[in-house]
Write an enzyme that holds these catalytic residues in place. Structure first.
Site, PDB file in Angstrom:
ATOM      1  N   ALA A  66      -6.307   7.757  -3.298  1.00 13.40           N
ATOM      2  CA  ALA A  66      -5.544   7.855  -2.053  1.00 13.40           C
ATOM      3  C   ALA A  66      -4.330   6.961  -2.214  1.00 13.40           C
ATOM      4  CB  ALA A  66      -6.406   7.400  -0.894  1.00 13.40           C
ATOM      5  N   GLY A 112      -9.937   8.571  -4.285  1.00 12.43           N
ATOM      6  CA  GLY A 112      -9.783   9.904  -3.687  1.00 12.43           C
ATOM      7  C   GLY A 112      -9.614  11.003  -4.722  1.00 12.43           C
ATOM      8  N   GLU A 115     -13.055  11.788  -5.729  1.00 13.09           N
ATOM      9  CA  GLU A 115     -13.672  12.441  -4.561  1.00 13.09           C
ATOM     10  C   GLU A 115     -13.195  13.885  -4.434  1.00 13.09           C
ATOM     11  OE1 GLU A 115     -12.500   9.091  -2.049  1.00 13.09           O
ATOM     12  OE2 GLU A 115     -14.570   9.038  -1.334  1.00 13.09           O
ATOM     13  N   GLU A 135     -12.768   1.574  -5.087  1.00 18.98           N
ATOM     14  CA  GLU A 135     -12.354   1.119  -3.754  1.00 18.98           C
ATOM     15  C   GLU A 135     -12.790  -0.313  -3.421  1.00 18.98           C
ATOM     16  OE1 GLU A 135     -13.364   4.168  -4.452  1.00 18.98           O
ATOM     17  OE2 GLU A 135     -12.217   5.634  -3.302  1.00 18.98           O
TER      18      GLU A 135
HETATM   19  N1  COA Z   1      -1.626   4.762  -4.596  1.00 12.43           N
HETATM   20  C1  COA Z   1      -0.304   4.597  -4.595  1.00 12.43           C
HETATM   21  N2  COA Z   1       0.431   4.482  -5.709  1.00 12.43           N
HETATM   22  C2  COA Z   1      -0.219   4.550  -6.879  1.00 12.43           C
HETATM   23  C3  COA Z   1      -1.609   4.742  -6.966  1.00 12.43           C
HETATM   24  C4  COA Z   1      -2.314   4.852  -5.744  1.00 12.43           C
HETATM   25  N3  COA Z   1      -3.629   5.054  -5.709  1.00 12.43           N
HETATM   26  N4  COA Z   1      -1.968   4.742  -8.260  1.00 12.43           N
HETATM   27  C5  COA Z   1      -0.835   4.589  -8.979  1.00 12.43           C
HETATM   28  N5  COA Z   1       0.215   4.468  -8.138  1.00 12.43           N
HETATM   29  C6  COA Z   1       1.624   4.278  -8.488  1.00 12.43           C
HETATM   30  C7  COA Z   1       1.892   2.849  -8.917  1.00 12.43           C
HETATM   31  O1  COA Z   1       2.071   2.026  -7.780  1.00 12.43           O
HETATM   32  C8  COA Z   1       3.144   3.043  -9.732  1.00 12.43           C
HETATM   33  O2  COA Z   1       4.230   3.206  -8.837  1.00 12.43           O
HETATM   34  P1  COA Z   1       5.609   2.379  -9.060  1.00 12.43           P
HETATM   35  O3  COA Z   1       6.087   2.830 -10.420  1.00 12.43           O
HETATM   36  O4  COA Z   1       6.470   2.858  -7.954  1.00 12.43           O
HETATM   37  O5  COA Z   1       5.240   0.955  -9.022  1.00 12.43           O
HETATM   38  C9  COA Z   1       2.911   4.377 -10.423  1.00 12.43           C
HETATM   39  O6  COA Z   1       1.933   5.047  -9.631  1.00 12.43           O
HETATM   40  C10 COA Z   1       2.390   4.232 -11.841  1.00 12.43           C
HETATM   41  O7  COA Z   1       1.215   3.439 -11.802  1.00 12.43           O
HETATM   42  P2  COA Z   1       0.963   2.160 -12.735  1.00 12.43           P
HETATM   43  O8  COA Z   1      -0.059   1.312 -12.053  1.00 12.43           O
HETATM   44  O9  COA Z   1       2.265   1.528 -13.074  1.00 12.43           O
HETATM   45  O10 COA Z   1       0.364   2.871 -14.028  1.00 12.43           O
HETATM   46  P3  COA Z   1      -0.597   2.204 -15.110  1.00 12.43           P
HETATM   47  O11 COA Z   1      -0.653   3.152 -16.237  1.00 12.43           O
HETATM   48  O12 COA Z   1      -0.216   0.805 -15.383  1.00 12.43           O
HETATM   49  O13 COA Z   1      -2.052   2.148 -14.408  1.00 12.43           O
HETATM   50  C11 COA Z   1      -3.879   3.017 -13.067  1.00 12.43           C
HETATM   51  C12 COA Z   1      -2.734   3.326 -14.046  1.00 12.43           C
HETATM   52  C13 COA Z   1      -4.466   4.349 -12.585  1.00 12.43           C
HETATM   53  C14 COA Z   1      -4.968   2.203 -13.760  1.00 12.43           C
HETATM   54  C15 COA Z   1      -3.317   2.210 -11.871  1.00 12.43           C
HETATM   55  O14 COA Z   1      -2.185   2.916 -11.367  1.00 12.43           O
HETATM   56  C16 COA Z   1      -4.264   2.012 -10.749  1.00 12.43           C
HETATM   57  O15 COA Z   1      -5.167   1.198 -10.835  1.00 12.43           O
HETATM   58  N6  COA Z   1      -4.083   2.744  -9.624  1.00 12.43           N
HETATM   59  C17 COA Z   1      -4.877   2.593  -8.438  1.00 12.43           C
HETATM   60  C18 COA Z   1      -6.263   3.184  -8.640  1.00 12.43           C
HETATM   61  C19 COA Z   1      -7.109   2.979  -7.392  1.00 12.43           C
HETATM   62  O16 COA Z   1      -7.487   1.889  -7.047  1.00 12.43           O
HETATM   63  N7  COA Z   1      -7.416   4.084  -6.696  1.00 12.43           N
HETATM   64  C20 COA Z   1      -8.246   4.089  -5.557  1.00 12.43           C
HETATM   65  C21 COA Z   1      -7.426   4.040  -4.339  1.00 12.43           C
HETATM   66  S1  COA Z   1      -8.448   3.998  -2.889  1.00 12.43           S
END
Ligand code: COA
Length: 257
Positions: A66, A112, A115, A135
């Site tokens: 999400a 999400g 999910e 989460e």
């Molecule tokens: N919500 C909003 N933005 C998200 C996102 C999310 N769930 N997941 C990734 N993004 C965005 C990042 O903020 C980043 O945006 P920016 O360039 O404007 O800063 C872009 O997507 C790229 O993500 P980044 O984190 O730089 O990539 P990465 O390769 O270093 O890491 C992940 C990848 C998936 C490990 C990491 O993005 C992450 O942990 N995301 C969240 C996962 C999460 O907790 N999901 C559950 C949400 S309830």
């Protein structure tokens, strides 16, 4: 219909819906959830659509969760609304759809994103996919059905551990756990998934809808899945597809559903 956050295409009865926010790793904001719901509803009522495939754009993410930026300042009631509306509009809607929905998991499927994949009727993953419900690392819990569907798919203990540790499974681990049905290379993912969809599309869509309802009934509290099966089985006998399927068999030809 035109969309901002998703792409849709239909070829030979198979509708592919691609979540297309690559700069945010296809994170699900409210607009994307609403567009997905509309596109799926449209496909479900389209006579030319027999199977839906959901995937993510790019080669890194299916859906990275999400959209954290969107809900970061929500209060308790906004949090409840977010989960309730999302479940009604998209996640439960997919799970109970008459048209089969396959998730082609092409990278991160987190929160999400996992999910969404679990709400689909089954999942195929590429080798680079990573799956988890992280989460609790954000001080929240899965809100789009994750605490219910993960234990149904992998068992209670494994679900407890994955969610509590905010861990990530590799595609191979997800395969071993039964969370995904197949793992193929990223290059093969769509062709492989389309081939499964083609096999499904040759069968009776009214019978397939009855299968979805019957299998789902077994997971509903207070519903006897065996009774649902009896009633759905009986219902099939009143369909054109049953007449065509049995007639074709007796005439030693392929059915034309
Ligand atoms: N919500 C909003 N933005 C998200 C996102 C999310 N769930 N997941 C990734 N993004 C965005 C990042 O903020 C980043 O945006 P920016 O360039 O404007 O800063 C872009 O997507 C790229 O993500 P980044 O984190 O730089 O990539 P990465 O390769 O270093 O890491 C992940 C990848 C998936 C490990 C990491 O993005 C992450 O942990 N995301 C969240 C996962 C999460 O907790 N999901 C559950 C949400 S309830």
């Amino acid at each position: 219909m035109t969309y901002e956050n998703i792409l849709t295409a239909n070829h030979n009865g198979i509708t592919t819906i691609t979540i297309n926010r690559p700069t945010k790793l296809n994170a699900l904001n409210k607009d994307t959830i609403s567009e997905l719901s509309r596109a799926i509803s449209e496909a479900d009522t389209d006579e030319d659509c027999r199977v839906i495939i959901i995937t993510g754009s790019g080669n890194k993410a299916f859906v990275a969760g999400a959209d954290i930026a969107e809900f970061a300042d929500y209060d308790e009631s906004e949090g409840s609304d977010l989960a309730e509306q999302g479940q009604n509009l998209l996640f439960d809607f997919i799970a109970n759809l008459n048209t089969p929905v396959i998730a082609a998991v092409n990278g991160y499927a987190l929160g999400g994103g996992l999910e969404l994949a679990m709400a689909c009727h089954f999942r195929v993953a590429s080798e680079n996919a990573k799956m988890g419900l992280p989460e609790v690392s954000l001080g929240v819990i899965p809100g789009y059905g994750g605490t219910q569907r993960l234990p149904q798919l992998v068992g209670k203990g494994k679900a407890m551990e994955l969610i509590m540790t905010a861990g990530m499974l590799s595609a191979q681990e997800a395969l071993q756990w039964g969370l995904v049905n197949h793992v193929v290379t990223l290059e093969e993912l769509m062709d492989f998934t389309v081939k499964i969809a083609q096999k499904i599309s040759q069968n009776s869509s009214t019978a397939i809808a009855a299968v979805i309802r019957s299998i789902n009934a077994g997971f509903e509290k207070g519903v006897n899945g065996f009774e649902t099966e009896i009633s759905e089985f009986g219902g099939c006998f009143g369909t054109d597809d049953f007449v065509e399927g049995t007639t074709a068999f007796l005439e030693k030809r392929k059915p034309n559903f």
